[in-house]
Design an enzyme around this catalytic site. Structure first.
Site, PDB file in Angstrom:
ATOM      1  CG  PHE A 126      -1.986   1.020   1.179  1.00  0.00           C
ATOM      2  CD1 PHE A 126      -3.113   0.825   0.393  1.00  0.00           C
ATOM      3  CD2 PHE A 126      -1.872   2.206   1.889  1.00  0.00           C
ATOM      4  CE1 PHE A 126      -4.104   1.789   0.321  1.00  0.00           C
ATOM      5  CE2 PHE A 126      -2.860   3.178   1.821  1.00  0.00           C
ATOM      6  CZ  PHE A 126      -3.982   2.964   1.028  1.00  0.00           C
ATOM      7  CG  ASP A 194      -0.439  -2.350   7.110  1.00  0.00           C
ATOM      8  OD1 ASP A 194      -1.517  -2.655   7.636  1.00  0.00           O
ATOM      9  OD2 ASP A 194      -0.287  -1.348   6.377  1.00  0.00           O
ATOM     10  CE1 TYR A 219      -9.609   2.770   6.265  1.00  0.00           C
ATOM     11  CE2 TYR A 219      -8.752   4.070   8.083  1.00  0.00           C
ATOM     12  CZ  TYR A 219      -8.636   3.595   6.787  1.00  0.00           C
ATOM     13  OH  TYR A 219      -7.559   3.955   6.024  1.00  0.00           O
ATOM     14  CE  LYS A 220      -7.653  -0.803   5.104  1.00  0.00           C
ATOM     15  NZ  LYS A 220      -8.214   0.077   4.089  1.00  0.00           N
ATOM     16  NE  ARG A 371      -9.949  -2.992  -2.835  1.00  0.00           N
ATOM     17  CZ  ARG A 371      -9.409  -2.322  -1.814  1.00  0.00           C
ATOM     18  NH1 ARG A 371      -8.209  -2.679  -1.358  1.00  0.00           N
ATOM     19  NH2 ARG A 371     -10.004  -1.305  -1.253  1.00  0.00           N
TER      20      ARG A 371
HETATM   21  C1  LIG Z   1      -2.485  -1.810   3.789  1.00  0.00           C
HETATM   22  C2  LIG Z   1      -2.884  -0.452   4.258  1.00  0.00           C
HETATM   23  N1  LIG Z   1      -2.087   0.211   5.100  1.00  0.00           N
HETATM   24  C3  LIG Z   1      -2.398   1.440   5.541  1.00  0.00           C
HETATM   25  C4  LIG Z   1      -3.550   2.068   5.128  1.00  0.00           C
HETATM   26  C5  LIG Z   1      -3.826   3.482   5.574  1.00  0.00           C
HETATM   27  O1  LIG Z   1      -4.343   3.513   6.838  1.00  0.00           O
HETATM   28  P1  LIG Z   1      -4.640   4.916   7.596  1.00  0.00           P
HETATM   29  O2  LIG Z   1      -5.610   5.653   6.744  1.00  0.00           O
HETATM   30  O3  LIG Z   1      -5.227   4.468   8.909  1.00  0.00           O
HETATM   31  O4  LIG Z   1      -3.354   5.625   7.770  1.00  0.00           O
HETATM   32  C6  LIG Z   1      -4.419   1.414   4.266  1.00  0.00           C
HETATM   33  C7  LIG Z   1      -5.679   2.072   3.836  1.00  0.00           C
HETATM   34  O5  LIG Z   1      -6.433   1.583   3.043  1.00  0.00           O
HETATM   35  C8  LIG Z   1      -4.075   0.123   3.808  1.00  0.00           C
HETATM   36  O6  LIG Z   1      -4.862  -0.541   2.958  1.00  0.00           O
END
Ligand SMILES: Cc1ncc(COP(=O)(O)O)c(C=O)c1O
Length: 412
Positions: A126, A194, A219-220, A371
């Site tokens: 990401f 992560d 939030y996921k 997706r």
């Molecule tokens: C793998 C991954 N890491 C980090 C994040 C970003 O997280 P945050 O918005 O809490 O910083 C996301 C957001 O979709 C993500 O998919």
């Protein structure tokens, strides 16, 4: 497989009672819980109470009387049950991006003087992970190496830090956290994982994996609401070895002594910096509770079984329909997260928009990915069946050619 078979699957589903915990519009099939989880019904009354009673009536007293100060710990303790951590090892705090910065900074600090030069990650990790890795590398004189193929083979004696997202956000590929951590440790590297697309989606055991730093998204799959706090866990063998870089007052061992010298708190408490976001934490707690409600029904193992059954069914129905889409998610369920992704060379975005117009919400990831996320607590087999019927209609009737579906929104 016909509609009757699908109905039987729903009737036999041990987790079917969990859906009643969520408010989802009846006309919507929600396949985007990997991006923003659906709303737990309990959130409205909970937030009303926090606003009107705890804040409105309790005022500043609620830091003590409602135990606001320890809400990050209490929610962290609940998340701990989902990821194999113990009490007082997890803090629900900050965003994933901020926790990544803290973890990578500490890992890089611990590797100072080791002579190691590489911060290893995946090419299609990401973007926030990659951006922060690049910055940490710059600060610590490391070089970011982005692997495209075999990650284990890329770990060498030069590797200082291995940074991976356990489930890749594009393809849904699940990495073996235990094996890769062991390989990294054998080379003297530290691991930062992560769990944005795995916590709450599948069983995770941070202790069994002997991971070093773990963080994830609220939030996921944790259903904590837009911008929900993230969480962070640091292996107890490392947590007290070094202060994290955001040395704010609430990571101090005695914040209310108001001394001017920084002494980090013991344990994960030192990963706090500023004041906890009480409304967001209260909502996140409701979200995490929806997963803990699965504990008497088989817990994360049962969630994983249903997740695989849902993704298998989705892939199988799409195969049978012979749609002009290319599956980029592993067929091998042992290396699949809880999402399924397809590519289409020219119309992926418009196809997703046409599906949304039919009430099936998935998402698009540039440049060409459709997706679909499957959250077992609120997704039924019938939802899967119906969503595929809609996708077939979108493609066979060429609904995606409608110009209204081609204009990109700011947020995809
Ligand atoms: C793998 C991954 N890491 C980090 C994040 C970003 O997280 P945050 O918005 O809490 O910083 C996301 C957001 O979709 C993500 O998919």
């Amino acid at each position: 497989m016909n509609l009757h078979d699908i109905q039987q699957l729903d009737l036999a589903d041990p987790l079917r009672s969990l859906r009643s915990q969520f408010t989802i519009p009846p006309e919507v099939i929600y396949l985007d819980g990997n991006s923003l989880g659906a709303m737990p019904t309990a959130v409205s009354a909970t937030l009303k109470d926090v606003v009107e009673q705890e804040w409105g009536v309790g005022l500043i007293r609620s830091w003590n009387t409602a135990d606001w100060m320890r809400l990050p710990n209490r929610v962290g303790n609940k998340i701990a049950r989902l990821i194999g951590a113990k009490d007082n090892e997890v803090m629900a705090v900050d965003s994933t991006s901020v926790n990544l910065y803290k973890a990578l900074n500490v890992a890089a600090t611990l590797q100072k003087g080791s002579g190691k030069t590489v911060l290893l990650t995946e090419r299609d990790n990401f973007p926030t992970d990659i951006y922060i890795a690049e910055q940490i590398a710059q600060q610590f004189g490391l070089r970011v190496e982005m692997v495209e193929g075999d990650i284990a083979a890329a770990i060498t004696g030069d590797t200082a830090i291995l940074l991976l997202t356990q489930v890749n956000y594009r393809t849904g590929t699940l990495h073996d956290m235990t094996a890769l951590t062991a390989t990294a440790h054998a080379q003297g590297a530290l691991t930062v994982w992560d769990l944005a697309h795995s916590a709450g989606a599948l069983p995770v055991d941070v202790h069994a994996a002997n991971a070093d730093f773990v963080l994830g998204c609220g939030y996921k799959y944790l259903n904590g609401g837009p911008g929900a706090p993230s969480f962070i866990w640091v292996n107890p063998r490392l947590v007290n070895t070094c202060a994290q870089p955001l040395v704010g007052w609430l990571g101090h061992t005695a914040p209310f002594a108001f001394t001017t010298d920084y002494v980090p708190a013991q344990g994960i408490q030192r990963y706090m910096a500023g004041s906890p976001t009480i409304f967001s934490l209260a909502a996140l707690q409701c979200g995490v509770d929806t997963l803990l409600a699965a504990e008497p029904l088989g817990g994360m193992q049962a969630i994983r079984r249903k997740s695989l059954a849902l993704t298998n069914l989705f892939m199988r129905l799409i195969d049978e329909a012979k749609l002009p889409l290319t599956c980029i998610t592993p067929r091998d369920e042992s290396i699949r997260g809880s999402q399924v992704s397809y590519t289409h060379p020219t119309h992926a975005y418009a196809m997703v928009q046409a599906l949304i117009a039919r009430g099936v919400i998935g998402d698009f990831r540039a440049p060409d990915i459709l997706r679909f996320g499957f959250t077992p607590a609120y997704t039924s087999y019938h939802d899967v069946w119906q969503s595929v019927q809609h996708l077939i209609a979108v493609i066979e009737k060429e609904e995606y050619l409608n110009p209204a579906f081609m204009t990109k929104n700011a947020i995809t």
